[in-house]
Design an enzyme around this catalytic site. Structure first.
Site, PDB file in Angstrom:
ATOM      1  N   GLU A  33      46.426  38.520  28.522  1.00  0.00           N
ATOM      2  CA  GLU A  33      46.813  37.119  28.663  1.00  0.00           C
ATOM      3  C   GLU A  33      45.762  36.220  28.004  1.00  0.00           C
ATOM      4  OE1 GLU A  33      48.159  34.103  32.290  1.00  0.00           O
ATOM      5  OE2 GLU A  33      46.705  35.693  32.708  1.00  0.00           O
ATOM      6  N   LYS A 106      55.742  32.808  30.653  1.00  0.00           N
ATOM      7  CA  LYS A 106      55.397  33.170  32.024  1.00  0.00           C
ATOM      8  C   LYS A 106      56.200  32.334  33.020  1.00  0.00           C
ATOM      9  CE  LYS A 106      51.206  33.438  34.932  1.00  0.00           C
ATOM     10  NZ  LYS A 106      49.743  33.158  34.912  1.00  0.00           N
ATOM     11  N   CYS A 147      50.666  38.367  34.110  1.00  0.00           N
ATOM     12  CA  CYS A 147      49.691  38.112  35.165  1.00  0.00           C
ATOM     13  C   CYS A 147      50.312  37.844  36.537  1.00  0.00           C
ATOM     14  CB  CYS A 147      48.741  36.992  34.738  1.00  0.00           C
ATOM     15  SG  CYS A 147      47.152  36.994  35.650  1.00  0.00           S
TER      16      CYS A 147
END
Length: 272
Positions: A33, A106, A147
């Site tokens: 990330e 995300k 994440c």
């Protein structure tokens, strides 16, 4: 990686790492990330962050993929949303011919106050995505996440139902949450989906002052750790630590035949 606040330095490290990966026989490279820019100073980082159409970063990674003959998961990068108001945390899947095969923003924002006293409010600067993505790669059908998405198992069940056989979870995990949850959650996502999990991670002390947990992992569908890159800062002229992992498609079939979750779930109709 130990990505910093200079995108050119991060790109140079990625180029070197891809060269080493290609020389080592890799079919695909995975970055963590915020691989191109890890900077929590939003005012300072603003000079580098643009809409995708105006950003030089995707094209630079496309050129590297073509140069090294490798498929590439970009990890993620900060880009301006199309409305120009907030940012998006976006992954790209780039084929060895340089073409972009998939994008993913995300979905879940990291808005937390940790027991360590750390406070993170990702939604103050970033807009969450609203679409899942599964893309065909040389390693199989790759489901995309980033994440904090890790903590929402319903996302991974949905990716598996869309055909995913491996899942990418690039991350910049804090040390405190990493020590408590990183390995167990990565293994759980692999076991409950019957997928390989590939989790490239930021590691060490970064130029913006934060510390990340590291331990880039590859986990097989039975929950066995195939590769763990460990921890520590990789600064200086490298900025990364490279590890290799074998991804065997037959392992997915073996795990899903042994524990047939999809069939068992279909045989039960439970009203909650």
């Amino acid at each position: 990686m130990t990505s910093g606040i200079d995108p050119d330095a991060n790109l140079a490290a990625i180029d070197r790492a891809m060269g080493e990966a290609a020389a080592g026989g890799a079919a695909m490279a995975f970055l963590p990330e915020m691989s191109l820019l890890l900077d929590r100073d939003r005012a300072r980082s603003a000079a580098h962050v643009a809409r995708e159409a105006d950003s030089p970063w995707p094209a630079a990674l496309q050129a590297m993929a073509q140069k090294h003959g490798l498929w590439l998961h970009s990890g993620s990068m900060p880009l301006l949303a199309d409305d120009g108001q907030r940012r998006v945390n976006r992954s790209h899947i780039i084929a060895a011919d340089g073409s972009i095969r998939a994008r993913y923003d995300k979905i879940h924002m990291f808005d937390v106050t940790l027991p360590s006293g750390e406070n993170w409010t990702e939604s103050a600067a970033y807009a969450g995505g609203d679409a899942m993505a599964v893309v065909e790669t040389p390693l199989g059908q790759l489901g995309l996440s980033i994440c904090y998405d890790l903590r929402f198992p319903e996302l991974y069940r949905a990716l598996t139902e869309r055909g995913a056989t491996l899942i990418a979870i690039p991350a910049a995990f804090t040390v405190s949450t990493g020590e408590a949850h990183w390995h167990v959650l990565m293994r759980a996502r692999a076991i409950e989906t019957g997928c390989h999990v590939i989790a490239a991670a930021q590691s060490g002390t970064h130029a913006d002052g934060r510390e990340t947990y590291g331990h880039s992992l590859a986990v097989d569908p039975w929950g066995a750790v195939l590769s763990d890159a460990g921890t520590g800062s990789e600064t200086g002229d490298r900025g990364y630590r490279l590890s290799f992992a074998p991804i065997a498609g037959a392992a997915v079939d073996r795990a899903r035949q042994a524990i047939p979750l999809a069939r068992s779930r279909a045989n039960r109709d439970i009203a909650l």
